[in-house]
Write an enzyme that holds these catalytic residues in place. Structure first.
Site, mmCIF file in Angstrom:
data_model
loop_
_atom_site.group_PDB
_atom_site.id
_atom_site.type_symbol
_atom_site.label_atom_id
_atom_site.label_comp_id
_atom_site.label_asym_id
_atom_site.label_seq_id
_atom_site.Cartn_x
_atom_site.Cartn_y
_atom_site.Cartn_z
ATOM 1 N N HIS A 85 0.866 -1.185 0.000
ATOM 2 C CA HIS A 85 0.000 0.000 0.000
ATOM 3 C C HIS A 85 0.903 1.235 0.000
ATOM 4 O O HIS A 85 1.615 1.499 0.978
ATOM 5 C CB HIS A 85 -0.919 0.002 1.220
ATOM 6 C CG HIS A 85 -1.939 -1.104 1.195
ATOM 7 N ND1 HIS A 85 -2.428 -1.699 2.341
ATOM 8 C CD2 HIS A 85 -2.558 -1.712 0.150
ATOM 9 C CE1 HIS A 85 -3.312 -2.624 2.001
ATOM 10 N NE2 HIS A 85 -3.399 -2.647 0.682
ATOM 11 N N GLU A 131 1.549 3.959 2.948
ATOM 12 C CA GLU A 131 1.855 3.509 4.299
ATOM 13 C C GLU A 131 3.355 3.611 4.586
ATOM 14 O O GLU A 131 4.057 2.625 4.801
ATOM 15 C CB GLU A 131 1.303 2.100 4.509
ATOM 16 C CG GLU A 131 -0.226 2.084 4.393
ATOM 17 C CD GLU A 131 -0.851 0.710 4.530
ATOM 18 O OE1 GLU A 131 -0.103 -0.285 4.725
ATOM 19 O OE2 GLU A 131 -2.085 0.610 4.450
ATOM 20 N N HIS A 180 2.806 -2.952 7.304
ATOM 21 C CA HIS A 180 1.762 -2.018 6.892
ATOM 22 C C HIS A 180 1.674 -0.859 7.886
ATOM 23 O O HIS A 180 2.384 -0.827 8.891
ATOM 24 C CB HIS A 180 0.401 -2.731 6.849
ATOM 25 C CG HIS A 180 0.243 -3.683 5.707
ATOM 26 N ND1 HIS A 180 -0.558 -3.423 4.620
ATOM 27 C CD2 HIS A 180 0.787 -4.906 5.486
ATOM 28 C CE1 HIS A 180 -0.506 -4.434 3.778
ATOM 29 N NE2 HIS A 180 0.306 -5.356 4.280
ATOM 30 N N GLU A 238 1.182 -4.045 11.684
ATOM 31 C CA GLU A 238 0.487 -2.769 11.501
ATOM 32 C C GLU A 238 1.038 -1.736 12.477
ATOM 33 O O GLU A 238 1.385 -2.071 13.613
ATOM 34 C CB GLU A 238 -1.018 -2.931 11.750
ATOM 35 C CG GLU A 238 -1.742 -3.840 10.770
ATOM 36 C CD GLU A 238 -2.147 -3.116 9.491
ATOM 37 O OE1 GLU A 238 -1.779 -1.938 9.339
ATOM 38 O OE2 GLU A 238 -2.831 -3.742 8.659
#
Length: 412
Positions: free
Chosen positions: A120, A123, A216, A297
């Site tokens: 992504h 990010e 991420h 994350e």
């Protein structure tokens, strides 16, 4: 909106400087029709010519390539790094693969740890965390030297360089979320994911793939945390959750309670672009059975106040994220040696564990207890009549509470 409710601020720098910093005044967000509008107050100082403003601390393809060049030209004598191209993207950008190993012993039979990031494009904290890990791996640092005595590292630092170059948020050049395509990636339209999956499966087939972590960033949940997969077998579930549990005593920013190892998180809708079945974490686990298959994350903005124990959560900067990358190495080393004291330089978060064995046993017992709670809940639910279950769902939608077989309206 969650970010800006927690005082997320844009970053800025002058044209003649490379240093980014958060704006002095609060950034606000509001919804106007179907659009979101950001208000970024900024006072230009006298003499300012050009000022750049960004959503968060950038991490461009140019920065990455310079970093990789620097790594290859400033190697510690006991460390070997090779850079190869997995493939080229539709825009012709290379997807790099770094292989990092020690030169002090044979490595052809060592287990492999595989890291990836930036599927992504927006990010950027993921890249800063990975840079912290890379810096440790090539520096000769004692923690990472020990890691390289036990593992070879494969690192794919950017899976979507096209999206990064184009300034996309989550998508590739075709407007697709690549982290939903791992089930059956197209070699023509998503060659990076196709090549990465091939690398993953071929590496796993050697019996050497020990752990995979896909990095991420997260807009909502604070701190940094892991998503892992769900197993019926308690031993495998413990194996899956052990590294995140270790990180909770290694890093003050790690929020173990924010981790998710549920079955529902393996199949849930991930935004508007498909279910998480197509994500790297889930799809590659299902293709190979690898237990330690994770999504890492990290919040763009700040820690969870509970995780840090402070009165005010600290604002994240690249140095904070890079420290998380270093802490990841400490956690892996503790897992390898099964010893909470394996890293002499690690400042452990206050905890109640009497050692590694106690931590692992406590984790196993908590997993058993949770599985039993879920079993009982499922058993009770299966005994309820369809009419009662429907009434529950309607009550939740109408802000009601189901008490016995009666609905009681809740006053606001």
């Amino acid at each position: 909106e969650k970010l800006y409710d927690l005082d997320m601020r844009a970053v800025w720098r002058r044209a003649n400087s490379s240093e980014w910093e958060r704006t002095a005044q609060r950034t606000t967000h509001q919804t106007v029709g179907e659009n979101g509008v950001l208000d970024i107050p900024f006072t230009f100082e006298e003499g300012d010519d050009i000022v750049y403003i960004a959503f968060t601390y950038p991490y461009s393809n140019v920065h990455l390539n310079k970093k990789l060049d620097a790594i290859l030209h400033t190697l510690h004598p006991n460390i070997d790094v090779t850079r190869t191209e997995l493939t080229l993207t539709p825009d012709g950008n290379p997807i790099h693969l770094l292989t990092i190993s020690t030169t002090t012993k044979p490595t052809e039979n060592l287990p492999i740890i595989l890291l990836s990031a930036r599927v992504h494009p927006s990010e950027t904290p993921a890249s800063w965390i990975l840079e912290g890990t890379l810096d440790g791996l090539v520096s000769g640092d004692s923690t990472f030297t020990q890691l390289l005595e036990n593992y070879v590292f494969y690192v794919v630092p950017c899976l979507n360089p096209d999206g990064v170059a184009r300034g996309h948020c989550r998508n590739d050049v075709y407007g697709k979320n690549l982290n939903r395509l791992y089930g059956s990636p197209s070699p023509e339209e998503s060659p990076g994911i196709y090549a990465f999956k091939k690398l993953f499966i071929e590496t796993h087939a050697t019996g050497r793939l020990y752990c995979y972590i896909d990095l991420h960033s997260h807009h909502g949940k604070r701190g940094w945390f892991f998503y892992g997969n769900n197993f019926d077998d308690v031993g495998k579930q413990t194996e899956c959750q052990l590294l995140p549990k270790i990180l909770s005593v290694v890093s003050p920013h790690f929020d173990y309670e924010g981790c998710n190892f549920s079955k529902s998180n393996m199949t849930a809708l991930g935004g508007k672009d498909g279910t998480k079945k197509g994500s790297a974490r889930v799809s590659l686990h299902q293709a190979t059975g690898l237990v330690r298959c994770y999504t890492l994350e990290c919040n763009f903005n700040t820690s969870n106040i509970v995780a840090t124990g402070g009165k005010v959560p600290p604002k994240y900067t690249p140095s904070t994220w890079k420290q998380m990358g270093h802490d990841l190495g400490k956690g892996l080393l503790i897992l390898t040696h099964e010893d909470l004291e394996a890293c002499p330089d690690a400042v452990l978060v206050p905890h109640t564990f009497k050692g590694f064995a106690h931590l692992k046993d406590a984790l196993t017992q908590s997993i058993i207890a949770k599985k039993e709670r879920l079993r009982k809940r499922s058993s009770i639910k299966s005994k309820l009549s369809p009419e009662f279950v429907k009434a529950q769902q309607q009550a939740q939608q109408a802000d009601c509470v189901v008490m016995g077989r009666e609905l009681v309206q809740v006053s606001s």
